[in-house]
Design a protein around this motif. Structure first.
Motif, mmCIF file in Angstrom:
data_model
loop_
_atom_site.group_PDB
_atom_site.id
_atom_site.type_symbol
_atom_site.label_atom_id
_atom_site.label_comp_id
_atom_site.label_asym_id
_atom_site.label_seq_id
_atom_site.Cartn_x
_atom_site.Cartn_y
_atom_site.Cartn_z
ATOM 1 N N ASN A 166 4.456 9.172 -0.554
ATOM 2 C CA ASN A 166 5.435 10.016 0.050
ATOM 3 C C ASN A 166 5.702 11.174 -0.857
ATOM 4 O OD1 ASN A 166 7.922 11.306 0.666
ATOM 5 N ND2 ASN A 166 8.603 9.561 1.823
ATOM 6 N N PRO A 167 5.455 12.480 -0.644
ATOM 7 C CA PRO A 167 5.468 13.552 -1.493
ATOM 8 C C PRO A 167 6.973 13.680 -2.256
ATOM 9 C CG PRO A 167 4.091 14.284 -0.008
ATOM 10 C CD PRO A 167 4.702 12.780 0.528
ATOM 11 N N GLU A 168 7.705 13.640 -1.293
ATOM 12 C CA GLU A 168 9.240 13.675 -1.539
ATOM 13 C C GLU A 168 9.770 12.786 -2.502
ATOM 14 O OE1 GLU A 168 13.363 13.209 0.716
ATOM 15 O OE2 GLU A 168 11.902 14.496 2.028
ATOM 16 N N LEU A 169 9.267 11.402 -2.325
ATOM 17 C CA LEU A 169 9.631 10.243 -3.105
ATOM 18 C C LEU A 169 8.835 10.536 -4.551
ATOM 19 C CD1 LEU A 169 10.827 7.543 -3.868
ATOM 20 C CD2 LEU A 169 8.559 6.633 -3.232
ATOM 21 N N LEU A 170 7.693 11.006 -4.502
ATOM 22 C CA LEU A 170 7.053 11.303 -5.923
ATOM 23 C C LEU A 170 7.738 12.388 -6.707
ATOM 24 C CD1 LEU A 170 4.676 10.821 -7.727
ATOM 25 C CD2 LEU A 170 3.400 12.367 -6.338
ATOM 26 N N ILE A 171 8.318 13.503 -5.887
ATOM 27 C CA ILE A 171 8.888 14.586 -6.665
ATOM 28 C C ILE A 171 10.384 14.130 -7.022
ATOM 29 C CG2 ILE A 171 10.224 16.937 -6.130
ATOM 30 C CD1 ILE A 171 7.679 17.340 -4.250
ATOM 31 N N GLN A 172 11.221 13.209 -6.386
ATOM 32 C CA GLN A 172 12.077 12.859 -6.726
ATOM 33 C C GLN A 172 12.051 11.847 -8.022
ATOM 34 O OE1 GLN A 172 14.018 10.626 -3.493
ATOM 35 N NE2 GLN A 172 14.489 12.521 -2.441
ATOM 36 N N GLY A 218 0.872 -1.201 0.078
ATOM 37 C CA GLY A 218 0.089 0.117 -0.013
ATOM 38 C C GLY A 218 0.949 1.352 0.141
ATOM 39 N N VAL A 219 2.211 1.125 -0.387
ATOM 40 C CA VAL A 219 3.016 2.341 -0.265
ATOM 41 C C VAL A 219 3.655 2.598 -1.456
ATOM 42 C CG1 VAL A 219 4.921 3.401 0.504
ATOM 43 C CG2 VAL A 219 3.568 2.228 2.135
ATOM 44 N N LEU A 220 3.431 3.567 -2.284
ATOM 45 C CA LEU A 220 4.110 3.993 -3.408
ATOM 46 C C LEU A 220 5.691 3.983 -3.216
ATOM 47 C CD1 LEU A 220 3.680 4.720 -6.724
ATOM 48 C CD2 LEU A 220 4.202 7.112 -5.876
ATOM 49 N N LYS A 221 6.284 2.857 -3.768
ATOM 50 C CA LYS A 221 7.729 2.841 -3.732
ATOM 51 C C LYS A 221 8.375 3.395 -4.849
ATOM 52 C CE LYS A 221 7.994 0.559 0.093
ATOM 53 N NZ LYS A 221 8.462 1.041 1.325
ATOM 54 N N ARG A 244 -6.423 -3.940 -27.013
ATOM 55 C CA ARG A 244 -6.794 -5.081 -26.946
ATOM 56 C C ARG A 244 -6.529 -5.810 -25.561
ATOM 57 N NH1 ARG A 244 -6.684 -7.635 -33.074
ATOM 58 N NH2 ARG A 244 -8.428 -6.140 -33.838
ATOM 59 N N GLN A 245 -7.635 -6.353 -24.944
ATOM 60 C CA GLN A 245 -7.300 -6.983 -23.939
ATOM 61 C C GLN A 245 -6.842 -8.474 -24.127
ATOM 62 O OE1 GLN A 245 -10.310 -7.783 -20.667
ATOM 63 N NE2 GLN A 245 -10.220 -5.945 -20.298
ATOM 64 N N VAL A 246 -5.451 -8.522 -23.687
ATOM 65 C CA VAL A 246 -4.921 -9.951 -23.869
ATOM 66 C C VAL A 246 -5.265 -11.015 -22.555
ATOM 67 C CG1 VAL A 246 -3.052 -11.165 -24.469
ATOM 68 C CG2 VAL A 246 -3.371 -9.071 -25.636
ATOM 69 N N LEU A 247 -5.079 -10.302 -21.506
ATOM 70 C CA LEU A 247 -5.258 -11.196 -20.167
ATOM 71 C C LEU A 247 -5.725 -10.399 -19.281
ATOM 72 C CD1 LEU A 247 -4.599 -13.611 -18.400
ATOM 73 C CD2 LEU A 247 -2.555 -12.417 -17.932
ATOM 74 N N ASN A 248 -6.870 -10.725 -18.508
ATOM 75 C CA ASN A 248 -7.366 -9.913 -17.364
ATOM 76 C C ASN A 248 -8.045 -11.033 -16.525
ATOM 77 O OD1 ASN A 248 -9.070 -8.413 -15.533
ATOM 78 N ND2 ASN A 248 -10.233 -7.533 -17.097
ATOM 79 N N LYS A 249 -7.079 -11.194 -15.476
ATOM 80 C CA LYS A 249 -7.534 -12.166 -14.232
ATOM 81 C C LYS A 249 -7.737 -11.360 -12.971
ATOM 82 C CE LYS A 249 -3.856 -14.602 -12.482
ATOM 83 N NZ LYS A 249 -3.345 -15.465 -11.891
ATOM 84 N N LEU A 250 -7.839 -10.042 -13.116
ATOM 85 C CA LEU A 250 -7.950 -9.244 -11.850
ATOM 86 C C LEU A 250 -9.163 -9.598 -11.048
ATOM 87 C CD1 LEU A 250 -7.384 -5.585 -13.328
ATOM 88 C CD2 LEU A 250 -5.890 -7.010 -12.129
ATOM 89 N N GLY A 251 -10.271 -10.225 -11.556
ATOM 90 C CA GLY A 251 -11.304 -10.818 -10.699
ATOM 91 C C GLY A 251 -11.869 -9.849 -9.746
ATOM 92 N N GLY A 252 -11.970 -10.305 -8.331
ATOM 93 C CA GLY A 252 -12.430 -9.923 -7.361
ATOM 94 C C GLY A 252 -11.377 -8.834 -6.595
ATOM 95 N N ILE A 253 -9.973 -8.619 -7.208
ATOM 96 C CA ILE A 253 -9.195 -7.908 -6.631
ATOM 97 C C ILE A 253 -9.402 -6.605 -6.042
ATOM 98 C CG2 ILE A 253 -7.984 -6.780 -8.436
ATOM 99 C CD1 ILE A 253 -5.294 -7.828 -7.285
ATOM 100 N N VAL A 254 -9.050 -6.285 -4.889
ATOM 101 C CA VAL A 254 -9.219 -5.090 -4.224
ATOM 102 C C VAL A 254 -7.939 -4.062 -4.375
ATOM 103 C CG1 VAL A 254 -9.988 -3.602 -2.146
ATOM 104 C CG2 VAL A 254 -11.072 -5.801 -2.486
ATOM 105 N N LEU A 255 -7.666 -3.248 -5.092
ATOM 106 C CA LEU A 255 -6.479 -2.307 -5.265
ATOM 107 C C LEU A 255 -6.451 -1.563 -3.920
ATOM 108 C CD1 LEU A 255 -6.871 -1.009 -8.915
ATOM 109 C CD2 LEU A 255 -5.560 -2.927 -8.084
ATOM 110 N N PRO A 256 -5.141 -1.371 -3.349
ATOM 111 C CA PRO A 256 -4.957 -0.858 -2.304
ATOM 112 C C PRO A 256 -5.176 0.792 -2.298
ATOM 113 C CG PRO A 256 -2.994 -1.715 -3.312
ATOM 114 C CD PRO A 256 -3.985 -2.227 -4.044
ATOM 115 N N GLU A 257 -5.432 1.364 -1.231
ATOM 116 C CA GLU A 257 -5.274 2.752 -1.346
ATOM 117 C C GLU A 257 -3.745 2.818 -1.043
ATOM 118 O OE1 GLU A 257 -7.916 5.228 1.109
ATOM 119 O OE2 GLU A 257 -9.441 3.818 0.672
ATOM 120 N N VAL A 258 -3.289 3.848 -1.934
ATOM 121 C CA VAL A 258 -1.884 4.024 -1.940
ATOM 122 C C VAL A 258 -1.421 5.305 -1.073
ATOM 123 C CG1 VAL A 258 0.214 4.357 -3.452
ATOM 124 C CG2 VAL A 258 -1.501 2.925 -4.187
ATOM 125 N N ALA A 259 -0.553 4.908 -0.416
ATOM 126 C CA ALA A 259 0.098 6.095 0.570
ATOM 127 C C ALA A 259 1.316 6.476 -0.101
ATOM 128 C CB ALA A 259 0.650 5.605 1.847
#
Length: 96
Positions: free
Chosen positions: A81-87, A31-34, A64-79
């Motif tokens: 870090n503004p400094e990392l994003l700027i870098q 859940g953390v943007l690395k 064209r969609q070649v593969l989609n097995k996302l199914g019932g996945i719940v994408l995490p809310e991503v935290a």
């Protein structure tokens, strides 16, 4: 042949690749943007690949969609870090 992810599956690792990139454009761990590498807006992306916990989960090539097995996945809310994003953005601009 692999089944979609179970309902409410919460991934630990999410990677998004754009075009022919060797490294993920977006990398989220627990859940953390690395890492984030901006995609050049003037360049059309011919493919998108999403990997969930090391498994191919979604592939799209030239719209064209070649593969989609996302199914019932719940994408995490991503935290983010503004400094990392700027870098990451500055690093992406310097690679032009």
């Amino acid at each position: 042949d692999n089944l979609p992810f179970d309902a409410n599956y919460l991934p630990e690792c999410l990677e998004v690749y754009s075009g022919d990139a060797d490294d993920a454009n977006i990398f989220v761990l627990n859940g953390v943007l690395k890492d984030y590498v901006p995609v050049h807006t003037e360049k059309n992306t011919s493919s998108i690949t999403v990997m969930i916990d090391g498994e191919f989960a979604y592939i799209e090539v030239e719209g064209r969609q070649v593969l989609n097995k996302l199914g019932g996945i719940v994408l995490p809310e991503v935290a983010i870090n503004p400094e990392l994003l700027i870098q990451s953005i500055i690093k992406g601009e310097n690679n032009d």
